[in-house]
Design a protein around this motif. Structure first.
Motif, mmCIF file in Angstrom:
data_model
loop_
_atom_site.group_PDB
_atom_site.id
_atom_site.type_symbol
_atom_site.label_atom_id
_atom_site.label_comp_id
_atom_site.label_asym_id
_atom_site.label_seq_id
_atom_site.Cartn_x
_atom_site.Cartn_y
_atom_site.Cartn_z
ATOM 1 N N ALA A 217 39.683 23.400 55.002
ATOM 2 C CA ALA A 217 40.698 23.617 53.973
ATOM 3 C C ALA A 217 40.527 24.980 53.312
ATOM 4 C CB ALA A 217 40.641 22.511 52.924
ATOM 5 N N THR A 218 39.286 25.381 53.073
ATOM 6 C CA THR A 218 39.023 26.677 52.468
ATOM 7 C C THR A 218 39.460 27.810 53.385
ATOM 8 O OG1 THR A 218 37.152 25.810 51.187
ATOM 9 C CG2 THR A 218 37.219 28.191 51.562
ATOM 10 N N VAL A 219 39.192 27.652 54.680
ATOM 11 C CA VAL A 219 39.597 28.665 55.656
ATOM 12 C C VAL A 219 41.118 28.812 55.672
ATOM 13 C CG1 VAL A 219 39.667 29.250 58.112
ATOM 14 C CG2 VAL A 219 37.565 28.334 57.102
ATOM 15 N N LEU A 220 41.833 27.691 55.728
ATOM 16 C CA LEU A 220 43.295 27.746 55.781
ATOM 17 C C LEU A 220 43.884 28.316 54.499
ATOM 18 C CD1 LEU A 220 44.287 24.381 57.517
ATOM 19 C CD2 LEU A 220 43.958 26.642 58.547
ATOM 20 N N ALA A 221 43.326 27.916 53.361
ATOM 21 C CA ALA A 221 43.852 28.383 52.076
ATOM 22 C C ALA A 221 43.671 29.885 51.902
ATOM 23 C CB ALA A 221 43.173 27.637 50.933
ATOM 24 N N ALA A 222 42.665 30.455 52.555
ATOM 25 C CA ALA A 222 42.418 31.895 52.448
ATOM 26 C C ALA A 222 43.188 32.698 53.493
ATOM 27 C CB ALA A 222 40.918 32.179 52.598
ATOM 28 N N SER A 223 43.837 32.005 54.435
ATOM 29 C CA SER A 223 44.534 32.690 55.518
ATOM 30 C C SER A 223 45.967 33.021 55.142
ATOM 31 C CB SER A 223 44.535 31.812 56.774
ATOM 32 O OG SER A 223 45.456 30.734 56.624
ATOM 33 N N ASP A 224 46.555 33.980 55.859
ATOM 34 C CA ASP A 224 47.962 34.287 55.666
ATOM 35 C C ASP A 224 48.854 33.133 56.107
ATOM 36 O OD1 ASP A 224 47.467 36.741 54.598
ATOM 37 O OD2 ASP A 224 47.835 37.865 56.436
ATOM 38 N N LEU A 225 48.320 32.248 56.915
ATOM 39 C CA LEU A 225 49.106 31.106 57.389
ATOM 40 C C LEU A 225 49.543 30.206 56.246
ATOM 41 C CD1 LEU A 225 47.013 29.973 60.500
ATOM 42 C CD2 LEU A 225 49.133 31.291 60.506
ATOM 43 N N PHE A 226 48.607 29.886 55.348
ATOM 44 C CA PHE A 226 48.871 28.856 54.348
ATOM 45 C C PHE A 226 48.439 29.229 52.934
ATOM 46 C CE2 PHE A 226 48.196 26.547 58.426
ATOM 47 C CZ PHE A 226 49.474 26.045 58.572
ATOM 48 N N SER A 227 48.138 30.503 52.678
ATOM 49 C CA SER A 227 47.704 30.887 51.331
ATOM 50 C C SER A 227 48.796 30.648 50.290
ATOM 51 C CB SER A 227 47.287 32.366 51.319
ATOM 52 O OG SER A 227 48.378 33.195 51.689
ATOM 53 N N TRP A 228 50.028 30.574 50.717
ATOM 54 C CA TRP A 228 51.178 30.375 49.832
ATOM 55 C C TRP A 228 51.486 28.901 49.586
ATOM 56 C CZ3 TRP A 228 54.986 27.683 52.465
ATOM 57 C CH2 TRP A 228 54.799 27.599 53.862
ATOM 58 N N ALA A 229 50.824 27.999 50.314
ATOM 59 C CA ALA A 229 51.181 26.572 50.306
ATOM 60 C C ALA A 229 50.394 25.806 49.241
ATOM 61 C CB ALA A 229 50.935 25.968 51.678
ATOM 62 N N PRO A 230 50.937 24.683 48.757
ATOM 63 C CA PRO A 230 50.216 23.839 47.800
ATOM 64 C C PRO A 230 48.885 23.365 48.375
ATOM 65 C CG PRO A 230 52.526 23.199 47.917
ATOM 66 C CD PRO A 230 52.302 24.173 49.037
ATOM 67 N N GLY A 231 47.866 23.314 47.516
ATOM 68 C CA GLY A 231 46.523 22.969 47.966
ATOM 69 C C GLY A 231 46.414 21.607 48.617
ATOM 70 N N HIS A 232 47.138 20.602 48.095
ATOM 71 C CA HIS A 232 46.999 19.259 48.662
ATOM 72 C C HIS A 232 47.590 19.183 50.066
ATOM 73 C CE1 HIS A 232 51.138 19.036 47.092
ATOM 74 N NE2 HIS A 232 51.326 18.004 47.895
ATOM 75 N N ILE A 233 48.613 20.002 50.340
ATOM 76 C CA ILE A 233 49.180 20.012 51.695
ATOM 77 C C ILE A 233 48.256 20.756 52.649
ATOM 78 C CG2 ILE A 233 51.077 20.921 53.099
ATOM 79 C CD1 ILE A 233 52.983 20.117 50.927
ATOM 80 N N VAL A 234 47.667 21.842 52.194
ATOM 81 C CA VAL A 234 46.681 22.553 53.010
ATOM 82 C C VAL A 234 45.530 21.620 53.359
ATOM 83 C CG1 VAL A 234 45.030 24.456 53.063
ATOM 84 C CG2 VAL A 234 47.301 24.805 52.070
ATOM 85 N N GLN A 235 45.111 20.812 52.406
ATOM 86 C CA GLN A 235 44.039 19.840 52.659
ATOM 87 C C GLN A 235 44.459 18.846 53.732
ATOM 88 O OE1 GLN A 235 40.830 19.621 51.339
ATOM 89 N NE2 GLN A 235 40.586 18.003 52.864
#
Length: 338
Positions: free
Chosen positions: A172-190
């Motif tokens: 989740a930390t990797v995705l949240a820091a990426s350009d792929l999903f940095s803009w997305a809500p945290g619970h969805i990234v999780q």
């Protein structure tokens, strides 16, 4: 009439179809007329109902599009200026969806938005495949040794050594820091992160191989990965070097086809792996999680498309040919993520 609706309307309820249709504008363009202009700030999406178009980069014809195709999806999702011009090669009938109407349909939760996302994934993946094939056709490549080979007992032992489980990485930390999903809500990234497994690949390990079925997609968590197009048995053309946060291997799943490139770890790398079944489940889900996942994959494919096109232009320039449909792009800026 439903028969006059764009193909992405297939499967929608009558109410959803009628609501989406009310957002479309009917446009007729005579032969030679401009439909889209390179460099213009315009995120209008167009569905071609009838006729055919030519796609241009500068004075160079780089592709065509015809009935049932969509055009303009790169700019809609990437939020960048037009990367090519489109002109009518004969009389063209279009149904267009401007940005304001697209946003309105998103806010109202019309399911046509999910259908457009899936269509864009297929369309951009197909362009990427076309360019990879064009590069192979035009390039002599450079010497390249595959390692490890995957045939035989010894190679299986080597592969097992070079591909190891690494479960302690926080996906989740990797995705949240990426350009792929940095803009997305945290619970969805999780939620999306829980669909990944984590592996470590040793330097020079082959993560995925050209010609194999696309059984997984990947996100690079650390290290670096080179994307190469194999030409013959011992030559290849390098098209990109990936950095942490980028995804790869997703185009073959979107197209349900074999891989058109190989990916090699150029240093010890940690990679997050999503099996095809989980990818397809997210791809087919019509909710916020599915939509955000598809948008992340679309944006990633656009980055791949731009990089690969740049390499194709270099290769094609050397041999003086540009036969297949390709697109040149510009870098995606911060607006891409919002």
């Amino acid at each position: 009439m439903l028969a006059a609706y764009p193909p992405v309307f297939a499967g929608l309820s009558m109410d959803a179809s009628q609501e989406a249709a009310s957002a479309l504008q009917h446009v007729e363009v005579d032969a030679g007329g401009a439909i889209m202009i390179e460099g213009e700030v315009d995120t209008t999406l167009a569905f071609i109902v009838a006729g055919s178009c030519e796609i241009w980069q500068g004075d160079t014809k780089i592709g065509t599009a015809g009935a049932r195709d969509i055009i303009g999806e790169v700019e809609l999702f990437a939020r960048i200026p037009r990367i090519a011009s489109v002109t009518a090669s004969n009389h063209v009938t279009l149904q267009i969806l401007d940005d304001e109407s697209y946003t309105s349909l998103c806010e109202r939760g019309n399911p046509v938005i999910h259908a457009i996302e899936r269509a864009a994934l297929r369309r951009i993946s197909d362009r990427l495949r076309t360019m990879n094939n064009s590069i192979r056709s035009n390039s002599e490549g450079t010497p390249f040794a595959l390692h490890p080979q995957r045939d035989g007992l010894l190679s299986g032992i080597v592969s097992a050594f070079m591909r190891q489980k690494k479960p302690e990485i926080d996906a989740a930390t990797v995705l949240a820091a990426s350009d792929l999903f940095s803009w997305a809500p945290g619970h969805i990234v999780q939620d999306i992160s829980e669909q990944f497994e984590v592996e470590e690949f040793k330097k020079d390990a082959m993560i995925c191989r050209q010609g194999e079925d696309g059984d997984s997609m990947f996100v690079l968590a650390s290290g670096s990965v080179e994307v190469v197009l194999l030409i013959g048995k011992d030559r290849a053309e390098s098209v990109a070097t990936l950095v942490p946060g980028q995804a790869f291997g997703d185009a073959s799943i979107a197209l349900r086809s074999v891989r058109t490139a190989s990916c090699v770890a150029r240093e010890d790398s940690i990679v997050m792996t999503m099996p095809r079944g989980k990818y397809m489940e997210l791809h087919g889900t019509d909710n916020d999680t599915g939509s955000i996942f598809r948008q992340g994959m679309i944006r990633n494919l656009i980055v791949q498309l731009i990089s690969t096109t740049g390499r194709f232009v270099e290769v094609a320039g050397k041999v003086g040919t540009m036969e297949d449909e390709v697109y040149r792009g510009t870098s995606i800026d911060s607006a891409w993520r919002g």
